[in-house]
Design a protein around this motif. Structure first.
Motif, PDB file in Angstrom:
ATOM      1  N   UNK A  29      15.875   5.311  18.084  1.00 20.27           N
ATOM      2  CA  UNK A  29      16.408   6.052  16.944  1.00 20.27           C
ATOM      3  C   UNK A  29      15.525   7.241  16.598  1.00 20.27           C
ATOM      4  N   UNK A  30      14.222   7.046  16.661  1.00 21.11           N
ATOM      5  CA  UNK A  30      13.291   8.120  16.321  1.00 21.11           C
ATOM      6  C   UNK A  30      13.446   9.330  17.204  1.00 21.11           C
ATOM      7  N   UNK A  44      13.491  18.859   7.211  1.00 22.09           N
ATOM      8  CA  UNK A  44      12.266  18.253   7.716  1.00 22.09           C
ATOM      9  C   UNK A  44      12.622  16.847   8.168  1.00 22.09           C
ATOM     10  N   UNK A  45      12.105  16.440   9.319  1.00 26.64           N
ATOM     11  CA  UNK A  45      12.386  15.121   9.875  1.00 26.64           C
ATOM     12  C   UNK A  45      11.075  14.348   9.948  1.00 26.64           C
ATOM     13  N   UNK A  46      11.022  13.230   9.240  1.00 24.32           N
ATOM     14  CA  UNK A  46       9.830  12.389   9.212  1.00 24.32           C
ATOM     15  C   UNK A  46      10.211  11.032   9.792  1.00 24.32           C
ATOM     16  N   UNK A  47       9.571  10.669  10.894  1.00 20.00           N
ATOM     17  CA  UNK A  47       9.879   9.411  11.566  1.00 20.00           C
ATOM     18  C   UNK A  47       8.646   8.517  11.570  1.00 20.00           C
ATOM     19  N   UNK A  48       8.820   7.302  11.080  1.00 18.99           N
ATOM     20  CA  UNK A  48       7.767   6.293  11.074  1.00 18.99           C
ATOM     21  C   UNK A  48       7.991   5.336  12.242  1.00 18.99           C
ATOM     22  N   UNK A  49       6.930   5.031  12.985  1.00 18.06           N
ATOM     23  CA  UNK A  49       7.044   4.056  14.066  1.00 18.06           C
ATOM     24  C   UNK A  49       5.814   3.155  14.073  1.00 18.06           C
ATOM     25  N   UNK A  50       5.980   1.892  14.494  1.00 18.24           N
ATOM     26  CA  UNK A  50       4.852   0.963  14.479  1.00 18.24           C
ATOM     27  C   UNK A  50       3.880   1.249  15.632  1.00 18.24           C
ATOM     28  N   UNK A  51       2.614   1.384  15.287  1.00 19.21           N
ATOM     29  CA  UNK A  51       1.574   1.666  16.274  1.00 19.21           C
ATOM     30  C   UNK A  51       1.565   0.590  17.360  1.00 19.21           C
ATOM     31  N   UNK A  61       8.106  10.862  23.629  1.00 20.09           N
ATOM     32  CA  UNK A  61       9.317  11.596  23.253  1.00 20.09           C
ATOM     33  C   UNK A  61       9.272  12.018  21.798  1.00 20.09           C
ATOM     34  N   UNK A  62       8.646  11.217  20.959  1.00 20.12           N
ATOM     35  CA  UNK A  62       8.597  11.535  19.531  1.00 20.12           C
ATOM     36  C   UNK A  62       7.422  12.437  19.166  1.00 20.12           C
ATOM     37  N   UNK A 103      18.571  10.166   5.168  1.00 21.07           N
ATOM     38  CA  UNK A 103      18.179   9.111   6.106  1.00 21.07           C
ATOM     39  C   UNK A 103      18.857   9.260   7.460  1.00 21.07           C
ATOM     40  N   UNK A 104      18.237   8.631   8.431  1.00 16.66           N
ATOM     41  CA  UNK A 104      18.842   8.424   9.748  1.00 16.66           C
ATOM     42  C   UNK A 104      18.597   6.972  10.117  1.00 16.66           C
ATOM     43  N   UNK A 105      19.525   6.418  10.852  1.00 18.18           N
ATOM     44  CA  UNK A 105      19.301   5.089  11.426  1.00 18.18           C
ATOM     45  C   UNK A 105      20.192   4.937  12.649  1.00 18.18           C
ATOM     46  N   UNK A 106      20.034   3.816  13.343  1.00 20.30           N
ATOM     47  CA  UNK A 106      20.720   3.658  14.626  1.00 20.30           C
ATOM     48  C   UNK A 106      22.220   3.506  14.487  1.00 20.30           C
ATOM     49  N   UNK A 107      22.723   3.243  13.284  1.00 20.36           N
ATOM     50  CA  UNK A 107      24.167   3.128  13.145  1.00 20.36           C
ATOM     51  C   UNK A 107      24.744   4.220  12.256  1.00 20.36           C
TER      52      UNK A 107
END
Length: 188
Positions: A29-30, A44-51, A61-62, A103-107
């Motif tokens: 999704x990110x 502005x696009x802010x994407x959080x991902x788990x380290x 890619x992100x 927001x953005x999400x996978x669905x």
């Protein structure tokens, strides 16, 4: 597609001409959000991902996108921890309104609609090459099943799809839920 919609409506003065899109990702999704929103005026696009909990290629890619409007944040925790930050941000009305949060999400429907084209395009390529093929099976790698949902909708729209096969890796919370009835965090 979604990025173009955002950019167009923001250019008309909607939402004060600004939008801060916040999302949490377990990987796909990110990068999808980033590539759809990169370079878009007013966004502005802010994407959080788990380290350490996305694949190396997903992280690249992100985090290697040079556009000034893209911001990736590695969070010490799980996908659920990232999602908790997103939910808390939306729950804070003053913050949400001040930064013009979206927001953005996978669905997200625009994302799913765009992904249906992959299934139609693939079906047409296969049946162009193999005239006797009537139905095509698809195997799709997925974490939270957003892409396979597009395959399901394609089938419901009348595309001659045989089987939709889901492949997963250690990010298997939905697989475990359907297989064992368990829905909880596990160490990856």
């Amino acid at each position: 597609m979604l990025g173009n919609f955002f950019e167009y409506f923001l250019s008309t003065g909607s939402n004060g001409g600004r939008l801060a899109v916040l999302g949490a990702t377990s990987g796909d999704t990110g990068s999808a959000a980033i590539y759809g929103l990169r370079g878009k005026k007013g966004v502005d696009c802010i994407i959080l991902f788990p380290t350490g909990r996305v694949s190396e290629i997903q992280e690249r890619q992100m985090t290697t996108v040079p556009d000034d409007n893209i911001h990736c944040v590695s969070v010490d925790g799980t996908f659920d921890d990232c999602q908790d930050i997103v939910k808390a941000s939306f729950a804070d009305k003053e913050f949400r309104d001040r930064v013009k949060l979206g927001a953005v999400n996978s669905i997200n429907w625009c994302r799913v609609l765009a992904q249906t084209t992959y299934y139609f395009w693939s079906y047409l390529r296969v049946t162009d090459l193999e005239k006797d093929v009537k139905k095509v099976n698809f195997s799709v790698p997925t974490g939270n099943f957003g892409d396979i949902l597009a395959g399901y909708y394609s089938k419901r729209m009348g595309l001659p799809v045989g089987d939709l096969i889901v492949a997963t890796n250690e990010n298997d919370i939905l697989h475990r839920f359907f297989k064992k009835g368990e829905y909880h965090r596990e160490n990856i």
